[in-house]
Design a protein around this motif. Structure first.
Motif, PDB file in Angstrom:
ATOM      1  N   LEU A 151       0.815  -1.217   0.000  1.00 10.62           N
ATOM      2  CA  LEU A 151       0.000   0.000   0.000  1.00 10.62           C
ATOM      3  C   LEU A 151       0.844   1.261   0.000  1.00 10.62           C
ATOM      4  N   ARG A 152       0.587   2.131  -0.956  1.00  7.59           N
ATOM      5  CA  ARG A 152       1.127   3.503  -0.911  1.00  7.59           C
ATOM      6  C   ARG A 152      -0.058   4.450  -0.823  1.00  7.59           C
ATOM      7  N   HIS A 153       0.031   5.373   0.146  1.00  2.00           N
ATOM      8  CA  HIS A 153      -1.099   6.278   0.389  1.00  2.00           C
ATOM      9  C   HIS A 153      -0.556   7.638   0.789  1.00  2.00           C
ATOM     10  N   GLU A 168       6.621   7.308   6.572  1.00  2.00           N
ATOM     11  CA  GLU A 168       7.747   6.376   6.411  1.00  2.00           C
ATOM     12  C   GLU A 168       7.715   5.692   5.051  1.00  2.00           C
ATOM     13  N   HIS A 169       8.833   5.122   4.692  1.00  2.00           N
ATOM     14  CA  HIS A 169       8.939   4.308   3.477  1.00  2.00           C
ATOM     15  C   HIS A 169       9.912   3.168   3.829  1.00  2.00           C
ATOM     16  N   PRO A 170       9.425   2.226   4.659  1.00  2.00           N
ATOM     17  CA  PRO A 170      10.358   1.239   5.221  1.00  2.00           C
ATOM     18  C   PRO A 170      11.075   0.368   4.193  1.00  2.00           C
ATOM     19  N   GLY A 228      10.516  14.315   3.171  1.00  2.00           N
ATOM     20  CA  GLY A 228      11.086  13.100   2.571  1.00  2.00           C
ATOM     21  C   GLY A 228      10.919  11.894   3.488  1.00  2.00           C
ATOM     22  N   ARG A 229       9.954  11.050   3.154  1.00  2.00           N
ATOM     23  CA  ARG A 229       9.712   9.876   4.009  1.00  2.00           C
ATOM     24  C   ARG A 229      10.873   8.894   3.965  1.00  2.00           C
ATOM     25  N   THR A 230      11.635   8.907   2.862  1.00  2.00           N
ATOM     26  CA  THR A 230      12.749   7.947   2.781  1.00  2.00           C
ATOM     27  C   THR A 230      13.820   8.278   3.821  1.00  2.00           C
ATOM     28  N   VAL A 231      14.085   9.570   4.021  1.00  2.00           N
ATOM     29  CA  VAL A 231      15.114   9.922   5.020  1.00  2.00           C
ATOM     30  C   VAL A 231      14.602   9.721   6.446  1.00  2.00           C
ATOM     31  N   THR A 278      18.007  14.048  -1.741  1.00  2.00           N
ATOM     32  CA  THR A 278      16.560  13.865  -1.937  1.00  2.00           C
ATOM     33  C   THR A 278      15.983  14.993  -2.793  1.00  2.00           C
ATOM     34  N   ARG A 279      14.842  14.707  -3.341  1.00  2.00           N
ATOM     35  CA  ARG A 279      14.102  15.664  -4.173  1.00  2.00           C
ATOM     36  C   ARG A 279      13.289  16.599  -3.270  1.00  2.00           C
ATOM     37  N   VAL A 280      13.181  17.868  -3.623  1.00  2.00           N
ATOM     38  CA  VAL A 280      12.244  18.751  -2.917  1.00  2.00           C
ATOM     39  C   VAL A 280      10.845  18.390  -3.435  1.00  2.00           C
ATOM     40  N   GLN A 281       9.959  18.013  -2.506  1.00  2.00           N
ATOM     41  CA  GLN A 281       8.702  17.347  -2.866  1.00  2.00           C
ATOM     42  C   GLN A 281       7.578  18.339  -3.135  1.00  2.00           C
ATOM     43  N   LYS A 282       7.538  18.772  -4.366  1.00  2.00           N
ATOM     44  CA  LYS A 282       6.565  19.790  -4.795  1.00  2.00           C
ATOM     45  C   LYS A 282       5.135  19.488  -4.329  1.00  2.00           C
ATOM     46  N   HIS A 330      20.328   8.277  -3.949  1.00  2.00           N
ATOM     47  CA  HIS A 330      19.111   9.076  -4.160  1.00  2.00           C
ATOM     48  C   HIS A 330      17.969   8.067  -4.302  1.00  2.00           C
ATOM     49  N   PRO A 331      16.831   8.298  -3.618  1.00  2.00           N
ATOM     50  CA  PRO A 331      15.734   7.318  -3.760  1.00  2.00           C
ATOM     51  C   PRO A 331      15.083   7.409  -5.147  1.00  2.00           C
ATOM     52  N   LEU A 332      15.307   8.530  -5.838  1.00  2.00           N
ATOM     53  CA  LEU A 332      14.752   8.807  -7.160  1.00  2.00           C
ATOM     54  C   LEU A 332      13.217   8.927  -7.086  1.00  2.00           C
ATOM     55  N   PRO A 333      12.556   9.696  -7.900  1.00  2.00           N
ATOM     56  CA  PRO A 333      13.109  10.379  -9.067  1.00  2.00           C
ATOM     57  C   PRO A 333      13.934  11.622  -8.685  1.00  2.00           C
ATOM     58  N   ARG A 334      14.931  11.917  -9.517  1.00  2.00           N
ATOM     59  CA  ARG A 334      15.671  13.170  -9.307  1.00  2.00           C
ATOM     60  C   ARG A 334      15.078  14.220 -10.256  1.00  2.00           C
TER      61      ARG A 334
HETATM   62  N1  ASP Z   1      10.351   7.696  -4.493  1.00  2.00           N
HETATM   63  C1  ASP Z   1      10.525   8.232  -3.171  1.00  2.00           C
HETATM   64  C2  ASP Z   1       9.216   8.239  -2.403  1.00  2.00           C
HETATM   65  O1  ASP Z   1       8.238   7.708  -2.880  1.00  2.00           O
HETATM   66  C3  ASP Z   1      11.189   9.560  -3.160  1.00  2.00           C
HETATM   67  C4  ASP Z   1      10.511  10.663  -3.905  1.00  2.00           C
HETATM   68  O2  ASP Z   1       9.373  10.527  -4.358  1.00  2.00           O
HETATM   69  O3  ASP Z   1      11.130  11.726  -4.010  1.00  2.00           O
HETATM   70  O4  ASP Z   1       9.179   8.730  -1.307  1.00  2.00           O
END
Ligand code: ASP
Length: 330
Positions: A128-130, A156-158, A189-192, A250-254, A288-292
């Motif tokens: 699940l992604r939400h 989180e993004h475990p 950034g949930r990955t960090v 990480t990407r700045v999450q627009k 980088h978790p990508l996308p960049r």
């Molecule tokens: N793909 C990663 C995420 O889903 C990072 C990102 O979207 O920037 O959190």
């Protein structure tokens, strides 16, 4: 996951793993990295290693033959969604892909619990992604089948953190003793968030480099402080880059900004170029978790320290391992 359902025994001597009713992760949800100990990580990476060998040797095999994964994505995804699909199919299982919830009953207003209750009638595990923090836990409360959190909003993004850590282990050997620098949007950034928590199981030093308005949440800094992890916050990368072993960009999450002008004021705050890496160690990695979206210039891609494409591949093996674990086959 609330009800124990015994697995069907598959006595196939050609399978690399036996059917393990007492497998430690059998039937469990994977909601947060807080569930993992160092021993769990070693176990998971051991399984991921086996998966890598099997993929190299035979491509696909029938460990999860007959099992079905529901891939339920309320937010866009390329890598997480397709690597889970690939993982399930390489293990001989199949996938119900719901990548466009607007074409499902969600667009009619169906609640997350009802959608999960529906899918678990047809699938053995749900990824699940939400867009909301806590959505995976909510799903797990109503589901009888394992839920794997593939990103809950800015929470989180475990599974990403597990593949990130595997990348560090594979590329640099040991995690203890490393200096990890996280750069960019550390607030959303949930990955960090997940990676910082996971790294706190090791003797690491963490630098956070971000614009003032995108700094690492206090909650996470506090958690790591309690575990005695040395942490420091910076606005600029240059002071910490020479000592960095892992630069995690990480990407700045627009999509997380309510006001686009605020996003515009911080986007492009950091761009890694070959010149930037001139002051970095020869033996370090850039992740980088990508996308960049421009945070790492394409000229960096040919630098051997650029690990972000290799990082994606580790994701396949980790996700194969997790599926096998929660379905009692590892
Ligand atoms: N793909 C990663 C995420 O889903 C990072 C990102 O979207 O920037 O959190």
């Amino acid at each position: 996951m609330s009800t124990y359902i015994p697995p069907i025994r598959v006595d196939n001597p050609h399978l690399p793993f036996g059917d393990q009713r007492n497998a430690p992760w059998y039937g469990k949800d994977i909601l947060t990295v807080k569930q993992f100990t160092r021993a769990d990580l070693e176990y998971t990476f051991g399984v991921a290693h086996e998966m890598r060998e099997m993929v190299a040797r035979v491509g696909s095999f029938d460990l999860l033959k007959g099992k079905i994964l529901a891939n339920l994505f309320y937010e866009p995804s390329t890598r997480t969604s397709s690597s889970f699909t690939s993982a399930m199919e390489r293990l001989g299982g199949s996938v119900i892909p719901i990548n466009e919830v607007r074409y499902s009953s969600v667009s009619k207003g169906e609640s997350l619990p009802d959608t999960v209750r529906t899918l678990e009638c047809y699938a053995d595990v749900i990824v699940l992604r939400h867009y909301e923090i806590g959505s995976a836990s909510l799903a797990a409360q109503v589901a009888r089948k394992p839920i794997i959190n593939a990103g809950d909003g800015v929470g989180e993004h475990p599974t990403q953190a597990l593949l990130d850590l595997l990348t560090i282990v594979e590329e640099l050997g040991d995690v203890d003793g490393l200096t990890v620098t996280m750069l960019g949007d550390l607030k959303y950034g949930r990955t960090v968030h997940s990676l910082a928590r996971l790294l706190s199981l090791y003797q690491v030093r963490i630098n956070y480099v971000s614009p003032e308005i995108l700094c690492m949440p206090n909650e996470i800094i506090g958690e790591l402080k309690e575990k005695g992890i040395p942490q420091a916050e910076y606005k600029a990368l240059e002071p910490v880059l020479p000592d960095t072993d892992v630069l995690y960009v990480t990407r700045v999450q627009k999509e997380r900004f309510a006001d686009e002008s605020v996003y515009e004021s911080v986007r492009g705050a950091y761009v890694i170029t070959p010149e930037t890496l001139g002051i970095a160690k020869d033996h370090m990695i850039v992740m980088h978790p990508l996308p960049r979206i421009g945070e790492i210039s394409m000229e960096v891609d040919t630098d051997p320290r650029a690990a972000y494409f290799r990082q994606m591949e580790y994701g396949l093996y980790v996700r194969m391992a997790l599926l096998a674990m929660v379905l009692g086959k590892a």
